[in-house]
Write a protein that holds these residues in place. Sequence first.
Motif, PDB file in Angstrom:
ATOM      1  N   ILE A 103       0.727  -1.060  -0.047  1.00 31.58           N
ATOM      2  CA  ILE A 103      -0.055   0.024  -0.003  1.00 31.58           C
ATOM      3  C   ILE A 103       0.997   1.395  -0.082  1.00 31.58           C
ATOM      4  CG2 ILE A 103      -2.166   1.044   0.946  1.00 31.58           C
ATOM      5  CD1 ILE A 103      -2.424  -1.381   2.865  1.00 31.58           C
ATOM      6  N   ASP A 104       1.265   1.597  -1.264  1.00 31.14           N
ATOM      7  CA  ASP A 104       2.105   2.862  -1.251  1.00 31.14           C
ATOM      8  C   ASP A 104       1.401   4.162  -1.546  1.00 31.14           C
ATOM      9  OD1 ASP A 104       4.383   1.201  -0.838  1.00 31.14           O
ATOM     10  OD2 ASP A 104       4.428   0.633  -3.188  1.00 31.14           O
ATOM     11  N   GLU A 105      -0.042   3.992  -1.844  1.00 31.05           N
ATOM     12  CA  GLU A 105      -0.758   5.165  -1.931  1.00 31.05           C
ATOM     13  C   GLU A 105      -2.116   4.881  -1.085  1.00 31.05           C
ATOM     14  OE1 GLU A 105      -1.257   7.067  -5.806  1.00 31.05           O
ATOM     15  OE2 GLU A 105       0.526   6.154  -6.516  1.00 31.05           O
ATOM     16  N   MET A 165      17.476  -6.781  -5.785  1.00 30.09           N
ATOM     17  CA  MET A 165      16.149  -5.714  -5.881  1.00 30.09           C
ATOM     18  C   MET A 165      15.828  -5.996  -7.295  1.00 30.09           C
ATOM     19  SD  MET A 165      16.914  -2.182  -3.597  1.00 30.09           S
ATOM     20  CE  MET A 165      15.078  -1.917  -4.097  1.00 30.09           C
ATOM     21  N   SER A 166      14.596  -5.301  -7.562  1.00 30.63           N
ATOM     22  CA  SER A 166      13.675  -5.855  -8.689  1.00 30.63           C
ATOM     23  C   SER A 166      14.066  -4.742  -9.943  1.00 30.63           C
ATOM     24  CB  SER A 166      12.243  -5.741  -8.394  1.00 30.63           C
ATOM     25  OG  SER A 166      11.743  -4.541  -7.918  1.00 30.63           O
ATOM     26  N   HIS A 167      14.883  -3.648  -9.578  1.00 34.68           N
ATOM     27  CA  HIS A 167      14.944  -2.759 -10.709  1.00 34.68           C
ATOM     28  C   HIS A 167      16.236  -2.803 -11.551  1.00 34.68           C
ATOM     29  CE1 HIS A 167      17.381  -1.565  -7.307  1.00 34.68           C
ATOM     30  NE2 HIS A 167      18.029  -0.581  -8.298  1.00 34.68           N
ATOM     31  N   LEU A 209      10.437   0.016   5.374  1.00 31.48           N
ATOM     32  CA  LEU A 209      11.377   1.311   5.894  1.00 31.48           C
ATOM     33  C   LEU A 209      12.626   0.868   4.942  1.00 31.48           C
ATOM     34  CD1 LEU A 209      10.048   1.881   9.183  1.00 31.48           C
ATOM     35  CD2 LEU A 209       9.012   3.023   7.259  1.00 31.48           C
ATOM     36  N   LYS A 210      12.959  -0.093   4.652  1.00 35.31           N
ATOM     37  CA  LYS A 210      14.394  -0.477   4.047  1.00 35.31           C
ATOM     38  C   LYS A 210      15.317   0.019   5.237  1.00 35.31           C
ATOM     39  CE  LYS A 210      13.253  -2.260   0.018  1.00 35.31           C
ATOM     40  NZ  LYS A 210      11.688  -1.476  -0.171  1.00 35.31           N
ATOM     41  N   LEU A 211      15.205  -0.294   6.524  1.00 34.06           N
ATOM     42  CA  LEU A 211      16.132   0.092   7.357  1.00 34.06           C
ATOM     43  C   LEU A 211      17.496  -0.110   6.813  1.00 34.06           C
ATOM     44  CD1 LEU A 211      14.212  -1.450  10.486  1.00 34.06           C
ATOM     45  CD2 LEU A 211      14.134   0.750   9.832  1.00 34.06           C
ATOM     46  N   GLY A 240       1.900  -3.983  -5.554  1.00 39.27           N
ATOM     47  CA  GLY A 240       1.242  -2.394  -5.360  1.00 39.27           C
ATOM     48  C   GLY A 240       0.363  -2.142  -6.378  1.00 39.27           C
ATOM     49  N   ARG A 241       0.761  -1.208  -7.454  1.00 47.54           N
ATOM     50  CA  ARG A 241       0.182  -0.368  -8.349  1.00 47.54           C
ATOM     51  C   ARG A 241      -0.920  -1.461  -9.317  1.00 47.54           C
ATOM     52  NH1 ARG A 241       5.516   2.046 -10.888  1.00 47.54           N
ATOM     53  NH2 ARG A 241       6.315   0.095  -9.938  1.00 47.54           N
ATOM     54  N   ALA A 242      -0.420  -2.573  -9.363  1.00 53.75           N
ATOM     55  CA  ALA A 242      -1.183  -3.431 -10.153  1.00 53.75           C
ATOM     56  C   ALA A 242      -2.684  -3.554  -9.477  1.00 53.75           C
ATOM     57  CB  ALA A 242      -0.662  -4.776 -10.289  1.00 53.75           C
TER      58      ALA A 242
HETATM   59  P1  BMP Z   1       4.758  -2.042  -7.280  1.00 51.37           P
HETATM   60  O1  BMP Z   1       3.866  -3.547  -7.453  1.00 51.37           O
HETATM   61  O2  BMP Z   1       3.501  -1.086  -7.545  1.00 51.37           O
HETATM   62  O3  BMP Z   1       5.985  -1.901  -8.321  1.00 51.37           O
HETATM   63  O4  BMP Z   1       5.534  -2.052  -5.792  1.00 51.37           O
HETATM   64  C1  BMP Z   1       6.338  -2.761  -5.492  1.00 51.37           C
HETATM   65  C2  BMP Z   1       6.626  -2.687  -4.081  1.00 51.37           C
HETATM   66  O5  BMP Z   1       7.767  -3.191  -3.588  1.00 51.37           O
HETATM   67  C3  BMP Z   1       6.933  -0.866  -3.751  1.00 51.37           C
HETATM   68  O6  BMP Z   1       6.706  -0.882  -2.333  1.00 51.37           O
HETATM   69  C4  BMP Z   1       8.587  -1.075  -3.981  1.00 51.37           C
HETATM   70  O7  BMP Z   1       9.202  -0.168  -2.983  1.00 51.37           O
HETATM   71  C5  BMP Z   1       8.819  -2.538  -3.180  1.00 51.37           C
HETATM   72  N1  BMP Z   1      10.236  -3.057  -3.741  1.00 51.37           N
HETATM   73  C6  BMP Z   1      10.343  -2.940  -4.933  1.00 51.37           C
HETATM   74  O8  BMP Z   1       9.785  -2.764  -5.764  1.00 51.37           O
HETATM   75  N2  BMP Z   1      11.617  -3.825  -5.441  1.00 51.37           N
HETATM   76  C7  BMP Z   1      12.286  -4.260  -4.804  1.00 51.37           C
HETATM   77  O9  BMP Z   1      13.505  -4.840  -5.133  1.00 51.37           O
HETATM   78  C8  BMP Z   1      12.351  -4.321  -3.161  1.00 51.37           C
HETATM   79  C9  BMP Z   1      10.947  -3.624  -2.705  1.00 51.37           C
HETATM   80  O10 BMP Z   1      10.669  -3.615  -1.541  1.00 51.37           O
END
Ligand code: BMP
Length: 216
Positions: free
Chosen positions: A8-10, A108-110, A57-59, A181-183
């Motif tokens: 829940i980012d929004e 991470m996913s990016h 919070l990605k501590l 999230g967004r989906a």
């Molecule tokens: P969305 O499905 O809208 O892309 O959101 C993904 C969520 O997972 C976001 O809160 C993002 O910060 C988090 N997230 C991510 O997308 N990739 C990561 O590698 C780690 C994450 O926590």
Amino acid sequence: MRRIILSIDEPISKEKLVEMEDGLAAVKVGWPLILSIGVDGVNKLLTGLGLKKIFDLKLADIDNTMNLIVEKLKPMADAFIAHSFIGVRGSLGSLNLQGRELYLVLSMSHPGWNESFYPYLREVAMEVNPEGLVAPATRPSVIRKVREDFPTKVVISPGVGAQGAEPGDAICSGADYEIMGRAIYLSERPVEKLREITKKMEDRLYECKRAKDRPR
Ligand code: BMP
């Protein structure tokens, strides 16, 4: 089947969230929601929900700073997510979660994430021994590796939907839960969307199970 963690980012209405409760495994909240509706708003939204509440919070700090954050949020939280790159001594090793679960980010996913960090992050995670790990649905080979390295840990996986992975992909590769999230929350009808995604996921899981069971 409850394998979806709603990120829940929004802001979303409590009414909608309650309607989705039965189809979810957990909710994940973090800075965007806290900054939109405040800590009290998050508290109101989550109170009474029968779902695990993961605070993302990605501590990523020294132990004292992280412990102060945990102290403030622990009444609402069942789990916290932290980065693993911060290391053990003076940081993760003395993080005091006061009974809450810990999930460590291993990858991470990016697109810009550098996978060459993995051996170090794995070493940290092995030493810290958290309840769970975060690994990307956008890179199934990484999930397979994480599952191989950590057979008993709970693996939660973001990157489904808006970031391109299909529902079920990550679980087929070894994750336990998929984070979305967004989906869902950007859909005009989030409750129906969750049902639709769940159905897609079930079909995909059926297919990959059949593929795994098929004689070679
Ligand atoms: P969305 O499905 O809208 O892309 O959101 C993904 C969520 O997972 C976001 O809160 C993002 O910060 C988090 N997230 C991510 O997308 N990739 C990561 O590698 C780690 C994450 O926590």
